[in-house]
Design an enzyme around this catalytic site. Structure first.
Site, PDB file in Angstrom:
ATOM      1  N   GLY A   1      27.798   8.962 -45.124  1.00 39.08           N
ATOM      2  CA  GLY A   1      29.036   8.845 -44.358  1.00 39.08           C
ATOM      3  C   GLY A   1      29.669   7.473 -44.519  1.00 39.08           C
ATOM      4  O   GLY A   1      29.017   6.517 -44.970  1.00 39.08           O
ATOM      5  N   ASN A   2      30.921   7.389 -44.169  1.00 43.51           N
ATOM      6  CA  ASN A   2      31.648   6.118 -44.276  1.00 43.51           C
ATOM      7  C   ASN A   2      32.982   6.254 -43.567  1.00 43.51           C
ATOM      8  O   ASN A   2      33.457   7.364 -43.326  1.00 43.51           O
ATOM      9  CB  ASN A   2      31.861   5.741 -45.752  1.00 43.51           C
ATOM     10  CG  ASN A   2      32.396   6.881 -46.571  1.00 43.51           C
ATOM     11  OD1 ASN A   2      33.530   7.324 -46.371  1.00 43.51           O
ATOM     12  ND2 ASN A   2      31.587   7.415 -47.479  1.00 43.51           N
TER      13      ASN A   2
ATOM     14  N   SER B   1      28.586   0.372 -50.096  1.00 45.78           N
ATOM     15  CA  SER B   1      27.861   1.542 -50.594  1.00 45.78           C
ATOM     16  C   SER B   1      26.361   1.442 -50.318  1.00 45.78           C
ATOM     17  O   SER B   1      25.745   0.392 -50.565  1.00 45.78           O
ATOM     18  CB  SER B   1      28.094   1.655 -52.107  1.00 45.78           C
ATOM     19  OG  SER B   1      27.419   2.769 -52.623  1.00 45.78           O
TER      20      SER B   1
ATOM     21  N   SER C   1      31.023   4.723 -52.341  1.00 46.08           N
ATOM     22  CA  SER C   1      31.311   5.525 -53.542  1.00 46.08           C
ATOM     23  C   SER C   1      32.498   6.459 -53.322  1.00 46.08           C
ATOM     24  O   SER C   1      33.012   7.049 -54.272  1.00 46.08           O
ATOM     25  CB  SER C   1      30.065   6.325 -53.950  1.00 46.08           C
ATOM     26  OG  SER C   1      29.619   7.088 -52.859  1.00 46.08           O
ATOM     27  N   ASP C   2      32.950   6.595 -52.068  1.00 41.95           N
ATOM     28  CA  ASP C   2      34.143   7.413 -51.792  1.00 41.95           C
ATOM     29  C   ASP C   2      35.420   6.585 -51.737  1.00 41.95           C
ATOM     30  O   ASP C   2      36.477   7.104 -51.341  1.00 41.95           O
ATOM     31  CB  ASP C   2      33.962   8.165 -50.458  1.00 41.95           C
ATOM     32  CG  ASP C   2      32.870   9.227 -50.543  1.00 41.95           C
ATOM     33  OD1 ASP C   2      32.853   9.975 -51.544  1.00 41.95           O
ATOM     34  OD2 ASP C   2      32.034   9.298 -49.630  1.00 41.95           O
TER      35      ASP C   2
ATOM     36  N   HIS D   1      34.516   9.930 -43.203  1.00 48.09           N
ATOM     37  CA  HIS D   1      33.789  10.973 -43.934  1.00 48.09           C
ATOM     38  C   HIS D   1      32.374  11.089 -43.395  1.00 48.09           C
ATOM     39  O   HIS D   1      31.682  10.081 -43.266  1.00 48.09           O
ATOM     40  CB  HIS D   1      33.753  10.630 -45.423  1.00 48.09           C
ATOM     41  CG  HIS D   1      32.849  11.532 -46.192  1.00 48.09           C
ATOM     42  ND1 HIS D   1      32.912  12.906 -46.088  1.00 48.09           N
ATOM     43  CD2 HIS D   1      31.829  11.270 -47.056  1.00 48.09           C
ATOM     44  CE1 HIS D   1      31.985  13.445 -46.862  1.00 48.09           C
ATOM     45  NE2 HIS D   1      31.308  12.476 -47.447  1.00 48.09           N
TER      46      HIS D   1
ATOM     47  N   ASP E   1      43.747  22.384 -28.943  1.00 52.13           N
ATOM     48  CA  ASP E   1      44.366  21.110 -28.552  1.00 52.13           C
ATOM     49  C   ASP E   1      44.280  20.102 -29.692  1.00 52.13           C
ATOM     50  O   ASP E   1      45.277  19.530 -30.113  1.00 52.13           O
ATOM     51  CB  ASP E   1      43.611  20.511 -27.352  1.00 52.13           C
ATOM     52  CG  ASP E   1      43.905  21.227 -26.042  1.00 52.13           C
ATOM     53  OD1 ASP E   1      44.839  22.040 -25.993  1.00 52.13           O
ATOM     54  OD2 ASP E   1      43.178  20.938 -25.069  1.00 52.13           O
TER      55      ASP E   1
ATOM     56  N   HIS F   1      30.326  20.214 -49.351  1.00 56.84           N
ATOM     57  CA  HIS F   1      30.185  18.767 -49.179  1.00 56.84           C
ATOM     58  C   HIS F   1      30.139  18.329 -47.715  1.00 56.84           C
ATOM     59  O   HIS F   1      29.045  18.085 -47.199  1.00 56.84           O
ATOM     60  CB  HIS F   1      31.306  18.060 -49.954  1.00 56.84           C
ATOM     61  CG  HIS F   1      31.146  16.577 -50.005  1.00 56.84           C
ATOM     62  ND1 HIS F   1      31.853  15.768 -50.850  1.00 56.84           N
ATOM     63  CD2 HIS F   1      30.367  15.744 -49.274  1.00 56.84           C
ATOM     64  CE1 HIS F   1      31.490  14.511 -50.661  1.00 56.84           C
ATOM     65  NE2 HIS F   1      30.601  14.475 -49.709  1.00 56.84           N
TER      66      HIS F   1
ATOM     67  N   TYR G   1      49.616  15.698 -22.436  1.00 55.72           N
ATOM     68  CA  TYR G   1      48.274  15.315 -21.988  1.00 55.72           C
ATOM     69  C   TYR G   1      48.071  13.786 -22.050  1.00 55.72           C
ATOM     70  O   TYR G   1      48.578  13.138 -22.949  1.00 55.72           O
ATOM     71  CB  TYR G   1      47.245  16.009 -22.874  1.00 55.72           C
ATOM     72  CG  TYR G   1      45.817  15.631 -22.608  1.00 55.72           C
ATOM     73  CD1 TYR G   1      45.102  16.179 -21.563  1.00 55.72           C
ATOM     74  CD2 TYR G   1      45.193  14.679 -23.410  1.00 55.72           C
ATOM     75  CE1 TYR G   1      43.805  15.815 -21.316  1.00 55.72           C
ATOM     76  CE2 TYR G   1      43.874  14.301 -23.172  1.00 55.72           C
ATOM     77  CZ  TYR G   1      43.191  14.879 -22.130  1.00 55.72           C
ATOM     78  OH  TYR G   1      41.901  14.494 -21.895  1.00 55.72           O
TER      79      TYR G   1
HETATM   80 ZN   LIG Z   1      29.826  12.827 -48.775  1.00 60.42          ZN
END
Ligand SMILES: [Zn+2]
Length: 216
Positions: free
Chosen positions: A28-29, A45, A75-76, A95, A120, A160, A214
């Site tokens: 994740g990132n 990374s 890496s993303d 991510h 919502d 993914h 809201y």
């Molecule tokens: Zn990923």
């Protein structure tokens, strides 16, 4: 050091990902764009969450070139940059491979919307993009394709995981938390029987109220 406040914000928001059980180990990132300079602060990374600090975040330009930082960026990064270049209103990207949402990604199916809370946040189902390889900007291209014109700030990518966007990094983190919560509830409901769909008309009304009336 450049962008100290944004470094601190991105570091602190990274800690929300394991806290909400959206990530394991180094997976994740997230990133944030500084609207003034256009520079992006992103996770290094392959670094574990406990080892992150404001100082080891990496600053890249809109093309993914490192502007400041001793470590390699996520890496993303190329995909985050592609999203920022093509979605000017977006200043945060998250991510994860969060469990329930990613189970739907394994099937290549959108996360269905059976509950008002999900209507919502997302205005309907969370869409699913096609398969894209990691490392270049293919994922970013697919995220932009799927989210353009969609009410949802979140999508899943086939085989993914989850990508969310927001006008701030915090908004993108919120979308990632809500996407996983929605996916879990939808999954439980599917185990119990056949959930009752919400009509398109009511999806629209719910989303409109939440996004205009809201809150404070
Ligand atoms: Zn990923």
């Amino acid at each position: 050091m450049m962008l100290p406040k944004l470094r601190e914000e991105v570091y602190k928001l990274h800690l929300e990902l394991p806290r909400h059980q959206l990530v394991v180990w180094t997976m994740g990132n997230l990133s944030a764009r500084d609207p003034d300079s256009g520079l992006i602060v992103i996770k290094p990374s392959g670094v574990r969450y406990e080892a992150l600090s404001p100082a080891n975040m990496v600053i890249v330009d809109l093309d993914g070139k490192v502007v400041e930082g001793a470590l390699k960026p996520s890496s993303d990064t190329a995909s985050h940059c592609y999203i920022y270049r093509h979605m000017p209103h977006v200043n945060g990207v998250v991510h994860t491979h969060s469990r329930y949402a990613t189970a739907f990604a394994a099937l290549g199916q959108p996360i269905p919307c059976f509950l008002t809370g999900m209507a919502d946040e997302f205005g309907g189902p969370i869409p699913c993009g096609g398969f894209a390889l990691i490392g270049g900007e293919e994922i970013g291209r697919e995220v932009v394709r799927v989210l353009t014109g969609s009410k949802s700030p979140a999508c899943i990518m086939q085989n993914h995981g989850v990508f969310t966007v927001g006008k701030s990094a915090e908004a993108a983190v919120k979308a990632a938390v809500m996407a996983e919560d929605s996916a879990a509830t939808s999954w439980y409901a599917l185990q119990l029987g056949t959930p009752i769909p919400i009509s398109d008309e009511n999806l629209e009304k719910l989303h409109l109220r939440y996004t205009t009336v809201y809150g404070q």
